[in-house]
Design an enzyme around this catalytic site. Structure first.
Site, PDB file in Angstrom:
ATOM      1  N   CYS A  87       0.813  -1.220   0.000  1.00 20.71           N
ATOM      2  CA  CYS A  87       0.000   0.000   0.000  1.00 20.71           C
ATOM      3  C   CYS A  87       0.841   1.263   0.000  1.00 20.71           C
ATOM      4  O   CYS A  87       0.378   2.316  -0.457  1.00 20.71           O
ATOM      5  CB  CYS A  87      -0.977  -0.006   1.164  1.00 20.71           C
ATOM      6  SG  CYS A  87      -0.250   0.173   2.810  1.00 20.71           S
ATOM      7  N   ASP A  88       2.091   1.214   0.474  1.00 25.47           N
ATOM      8  CA  ASP A  88       2.963   2.387   0.445  1.00 25.47           C
ATOM      9  C   ASP A  88       3.094   2.935  -0.973  1.00 25.47           C
ATOM     10  O   ASP A  88       3.269   4.144  -1.187  1.00 25.47           O
ATOM     11  CB  ASP A  88       4.371   2.030   0.935  1.00 25.47           C
ATOM     12  CG  ASP A  88       4.408   1.133   2.146  1.00 25.47           C
ATOM     13  OD1 ASP A  88       3.506   0.303   2.310  1.00 25.47           O
ATOM     14  OD2 ASP A  88       5.383   1.222   2.910  1.00 25.47           O
ATOM     15  N   ALA A  89       3.020   2.017  -1.961  1.00 26.08           N
ATOM     16  CA  ALA A  89       3.200   2.412  -3.359  1.00 26.08           C
ATOM     17  C   ALA A  89       2.174   3.434  -3.803  1.00 26.08           C
ATOM     18  O   ALA A  89       2.412   4.184  -4.765  1.00 26.08           O
ATOM     19  CB  ALA A  89       3.129   1.174  -4.252  1.00 26.08           C
TER      20      ALA A  89
END
Length: 810
Positions: free
Chosen positions: A168-170
Site C-alpha cells: 500500500c505504500d506504493a
C-alpha cells in the site's frame, strides 16, 4: 505492546478510545496555529533534516517523501528557501530518479521534480522521468525483479495494479507521479493508466468491512469472510501513505475526470474510519486498528493523517466544524513530539508492519510528512474568530460516563432538587445511578462516581433502571433481562436541603425484589397518580411479551401481583408501548400491534387510563380494572393512530407527551415504502378532538438503522414536555432533506414546529466526526430553554456498546 485483549466473542471490534471531555479549542491553540509559529517550526524541521543529511544527496523514496513536504512548504508560504532546497536536490540528482521505473519507491523522487517543472517549465527537470515512464505503456507483464517483490513467485504476472503496486505504500510513491505527468504533458494515457492500476490495487488491498488497507497480501487473514477486525493488522504509516497519496492525486486530477468522485469517496471513507482510531493525545498508534492496546503514539502515520485532514478541510472535502477540532488535536499532539532543534521523535523507522517507536527515533520521511501537515495548516490561516466558531453554541456536558439506556424505557432521568438523577447500565452490565448537580456553586459535587444499584451484572441496555421522584423519595426499578422471575427495586431518601460540597447524601435502601410469573420482565415504566392517593404504577413487558402492570399503594414498599392488561394476539409479538402520565389522574398508552421486525403491516393504537378504567381516545370507557383482570383489552379496542397498511409501514414508537391542552402527542419512526433499515422517517401524531381522530404527518428524515438487528431503530426522537412545539432528534442524514450529512454519524438536532406542524427551524447541536449521538430525552421540569440528555459513543447492539450520557441545559 502491552494489554490483554478482551474476549473476541464478546468484543470482536475494539471500542474507539474516548476523547477528553474538554474542548480542544483552548487559548493555547491560538498560539499553535499562528502563521509565524507554524513557519518557525517548518524552518526548524527543514534545517534539522538538511543538517542531518550533511550534504549527502539521497536518491530514494525516503528523501523523495521529505522533499514533497519541502516543496509543499514553499507553495504554502512562498518562502524561497524551501524552493531553493528542493531545486538544489533536483540539480544534485541531475534530475534522475531510480533505475527501476516499475518499482514505485524508485519513482517517488519524481513528484518534487514534477512540482518544480510545473512552476519553471524547464524540460530538463522531467526528461529522465518521461523516458522511463514511457515504458509503462508497452509493458504487458511483470517479473518479481521489476517490482522488487519478495512476495511474488517466480515467473511473470499481468501488468495489473495488484502486481505492480503490491504494497500500500506504493499508492503514495507512484500515483501522484502519474497524475502530475498528465498535468505536465496533457497526455491522457497517464490518467488512463493511473485509474486502471489504482483501482485494481484498491480492490486487492482495501478491506471494505474495516475501511482500511492491508499493507500487502501477507497480511490477509486466512478466511476474510469470518475474520474479526481485532485480529487483522492494519499499519498506521501504510494507511497514511494511502491517505496522503489520495490528496496528492486529487490535487492534480482534473475536476471533470469521471473517476474523481470515486477517489473522493475513498478519501472520505478512510477519513471516517481514521478519526475513530485517533487517541486522546491527538495521535495514532502504529497498530492502527488496536487503539485499545498500550502503544506509544507513532508520528509518521499521524503526520500523514493530520495532513489529509487539514487538506480535506481546506479543499472543502470535509466539514470544517466536524473535522477541524480533530485535526487541531493531531497538530497539538505532533508539536509535543518536536524538540527544540526541529527533530520529530517517536517515528517508526523503515519497516513493513506495526512496530515499537522510541522518543529519539527520527527519519527524513517523517520530517517531510510533518512539513506537509504544517503547510496545509499554514494555508488555512486560522484566526481567533475561526477557532471560536468551532465551539458549539450550546456546549454539551458529560453527565455520566460509561452509561447507556434503552430506547424502550420512559424517564431514564428525573430533574429535581437542583439535580438531574440518572439511571443507566454500564458496559459491564451493572445497573447504576448518578446524581448530577445542576449549575453547582461548588464543583466537587459534579465529580461523584455512579452508585451501583444492581447486585448483578447483565450486559444488556434493557437492564437500565426506570426512575420516579415523589415526596422526598426516589424509586428505581430494574430487572435482568430474561434471567430472573422478579423485579428489583430500591428506594432512596433525599434530604430536604442538599449539601453544597461533596456527594449528595442520598440513602438507598437494600435491593428488594417482587416476583413475576416468568423470567421475562423488561421495559420498565413508572407513573404516580396523586388523585389515587399516590398510587404508583409499574408498567412492563412480561411473560409471552404481553404488556403487564403492577402497583403499589404504600410508596413502593409492597407491590400487587401483576396484571395482564392487554392481549396483543399471538403471545409472542413483543408489541412496543409508550406511556406518559400527568401525575394527577391520567396515564396514556400508545401500542404497536407487534415488533416491527415481525410484520410489514404495522399499526399504532391509543388507550388512556383514568378513574380506575381504560378508555379509547374519544373518552369511551372500555373496561375497569376488575373487568380487565377477567378479560384483557385487545388492540382492536384501541383508537387507531397510524394504519400500517398504508404507504409508510413498520412503525417504531419513540416518545409520548402532552400538549398545552393536556392532549397526547406521539412521535415515532416509520419506514418509507415498507423498506427495512434504510430510508427511515420521523412522524408526529396528535389527537384532534374536533375531528375525533389522530392526525399524523411526517416531519423529518431519520436516516438508517443504528444497528443491524433492529431495522427500524433510528437514532431516536423525543418531545419537549414543557413545549410540544419543540423536539429533539438524532439522524445520520440531513433531517430536512434526507441528503447524506458531513460525517455519516448520528448527530443531534433541535427542531421547532410551526402552527401547521412542520419543522420551521432546525438547529444542529452536535458535530461529532468520530462518535454517534443517539436517543435524546428531555426531562420534565426544566423551566424552558434548550434542555436535552442523550447518549454519545459507539453502539453496536443492545449487548455491545460503549456510551456516555451528555446533556445541554444543565
Amino acid at each position: 505492546m502491552k494489554g490483554t485483549p478482551p474476549n473476541p466473542s464478546e468484543e470482536p471490534v475494539p471500542y474507539p478510545p474516548r476523547m477528553p471531555d474538554e474542548s480542544v479549542v483552548t487559548v493555547d491553540l491560538e498560539a499553535l496555529v499562528q502563521r509565524p509559529f507554524i513557519k518557525s517550526l517548518m524552518d526548524r524541521v527543514m534545517a534539522f533534516q538538511e543538517n542531518d543529511y550533511g550534504g549527502e544527496v539521497r536518491m530514494d523514496w525516503k528523501a523523495g517523501t521529505y522533499y514533497t513536504g519541502v516543496f509543499a512548504a514553499h507553495l504554502a508560504t512562498g518562502e524561497a528557501a524551501y524552493r531553493a532546497a528542493a531545486l538544489a536536490w533536483g540539480q544534485a540528482a541531475q534530475w534522475k530518479i531510480g533505475s527501476r521505473p516499475f518499482y514505485a519507491d524508485d519513482i517517488c523522487m519524481a513528484q518534487t521534480m514534477l512540482d518544480l517543472y510545473l512552476v519553471d517549465r524547464d524540460p530538463l527537470y522531467i526528461q529522465d522521468i518521461s523516458r522511463l515512464l514511457e515504458e509503462y505503456f508497452e509493458k504487458k507483464s511483470l517479473t518479481p525483479a521489476d517490482v522488487h517483490s519478495h512476495l511474488a513467485p517466480a515467473g511473470e504476472k499481468p501488468m495489473l495494479g495488484r502486481n505492480l503496486w503490491w504494497w500500500c505504500d506504493a499508492l503514495y510513491m507512484a500515483p501522484p507521479v502519474l497524475v502530475r505527468m498528465h498535468a505536465a504533458t496533457g497526455d491522457q494515457r497517464y490518467l488512463d493508466l493511473l485509474h486502471r492500476l489504482y483501482w485494481d490495487t484498491i480492490e486487492f488491498l482495501f478491506d471494505e468491512k474495516v475501511s482500511l488497507c492491508f499493507r500487502d497480501a501477507s497480511f490477509f487473514p486466512p478466511d476474510p469472510a469470518t475474520a474479526l477486525e481485532r485480529d487483522k493488522i492494519f499499519w498506521s504509516r501504510g494507511n497514511g501513505w494511502v491517505f496522503a497519496g489520495l490528496v496528492r492525486v486529487l490535487d492534480y486530477l482534473p475536476i471533470n475526470d469521471p473517476f474523481r468522485p470515486r477517489y473522493l469517496e475513498l478519501f472520505q471513507k478512510l477519513t471516517r474510519k481514521l478519526v475513530t482510531l485517533q487517541k486522546s493525545d491527538g495521535l495514532w498508534s502504529s497498530w492502527l486498528n488496536r487503539p485499545d492496546l498500550a502503544q506509544d503514539p507513532e508520528v509518521s502515520g499521524s503526520c500523514f493523517f493530520a495532513f489529509g485532514l487539514f487538506a480535506g478541510i481546506k479543499r472543502g472535502w470535509l466539514d470544517r466544524k466536524s473535522y477541524l477540532p480533530l485535526a487541531l488535536r493531531a497538530w497539538r499532539g505532533l508539536t509535543c513530539k518536536l524538540d527544540v532543534n526541529g527533530r520529530l521523535g517517536f517515528a517508526q523507522l523503515v519497516d513493513s508492519a506495526p512496530g515499537p517507536v522510541r522518543p529519539e527515533s527520527s527519519i527524513d520521511y517523517t520530517q517531510g510528512a510533518f512539513l506537509l501537515a504544517a503547510s496545509e495548516l499554514y494555508a488555512l490561516n486560522l484566526s481567533p474568530a475561526d477557532l471560536r466558531a468551532l465551539v458549539p453554541a450550546r456546549a454539551p456536558l458529560l453527565l455520566m460516563a460509561d452509561a447507556a439506556w434503552t430506547m424502550s424505557n420512559d424517564d431514564p432521568a428525573v430533574l429535581a432538587d437542583e439535580h438531574v438523577y440518572l439511571g443507566a447500565v454500564n458496559s459491564a452490565g451493572r445497573s447504576r445511578f448518578l446524581a448530577y448537580r445542576i449549575n453547582p456553586p461548588n464543583a466537587p459535587s459534579i465529580f461523584t462516581e455512579p452508585l451501583d444499584l444492581s447486585a448483578w451484572n447483565g450486559r444488556n441496555e434493557l437492564n437500565n433502571p426506570a426512575l420516579l421522584r415523589f415526596e422526598n423519595k426516589l424509586l428505581a426499578v430494574y430487572s435482568k433481562r430474561d434471567a430472573d422471575a422478579f423485579w428489583n427495586w430500591r428506594i432512596a431518601s433525599i434530604p430536604e436541603k442538599l449539601p453544597g460540597w461533596g456527594r449528595p447524601r442520598i440513602q438507598w435502601s437494600e435491593e428488594k425484589s417482587f416476583s413475576t410469573q416468568s423470567a421475562a420482565g423488561t421495559h420498565a415504566d413508572l407513573a404516580r397518580l396523586s388523585a389515587e392517593n399516590g398510587r404508583i404504577y409499574h408498567f412492563f413487558r412480561g411473560d409471552a411479551c404481553d404488556p403487564k402492570l403492577t402497583w403499589s399503594d404504600d410508596g413502593a414498599e409492597t407491590w400487587q401481583p401483576e396484571l395482564h392488561f392487554i392481549n396483543s394476539g399471538d403471545g409472542g409479538s413483543q408489541p412496543h408501548v409508550r406511556y406518559v402520565d400527568n401525575g394527577r389522574d391520567r396515564i396514556d398508552l400508545i401500542f404497536a400491534d407487534e415488533h416491527p421486525r415481525g410484520i410489514s403491516n404495522h399499526s399504532l393504537y391509543h388507550f388512556y387510563y383514568q378513574g380506575g378504567a381504560f378508555h379509547s381516545s374519544d373518552g369511551k370507557v372500555l373496561r375497569d380494572m376488575a373487568e380487565i383482570a377477567q378479560q384483557p383489552l385487545t388492540l382492536a379496542e384501541g383508537t387507531p393512530i397510524q394504519n400500517g397498511s398504508g404507504r409508510f409501514t413498520r412503525d417504531l414508537l419513540h416518545n409520548l407527551e402532552y400538549d398545552a391542552k393536556g392532549q397526547p402527542v406521539v412521535v415515532f419512526i416509520s419506514s418509507s415504502e415498507g423498506s427495512s433499515g434504510g430510508d427511515l422517517r420521523y412522524w408526529i401524531s396528535r389527537w384532534n378532538e374536533r375531528a375525533g381522530k389522530w392526525i399524523s404527518q411526517a416531519i423529518a428524515h431519520a436516516g438508517s438503522r443504528v444497528y443491524q438487528d433492529e431495522p427500524h431503530s433510528a437514532g431516536g426522537i423525543t418531545l419537549d414536555p414543557e413545549n410540544d412545539r419543540v423536539l429533539y432528534l438524532s439522524s445520520n442524514v440531513d433531517p430536512a432533506t434526507g441528503a447524506p450529512n458531513a460525517t455519516g454519524r448520528y448527530q443531534l438536532f433541535r427542531g421547532t414546529l410551526d402552527e401547521t406542524g412542520n419543522i420551521q427551524i432546525w438547529e444542529q447541536l452536535t458535530f461529532d466526526a468520530n462518535r454517534d449521538n443517539i436517543r435524546p430525552f428531555v426531562p420534565r421540569g426544566h423551566n424552558g430553554g434548550a434542555c436535552v440528555i442523550w447518549q454519545r459513543g459507539t453502539y453496536r447492539s443492545r449487548t455491545n456498546y460503549q456510551m456516555d450520557i451528555y446533556g445541554i441545559g444543565f
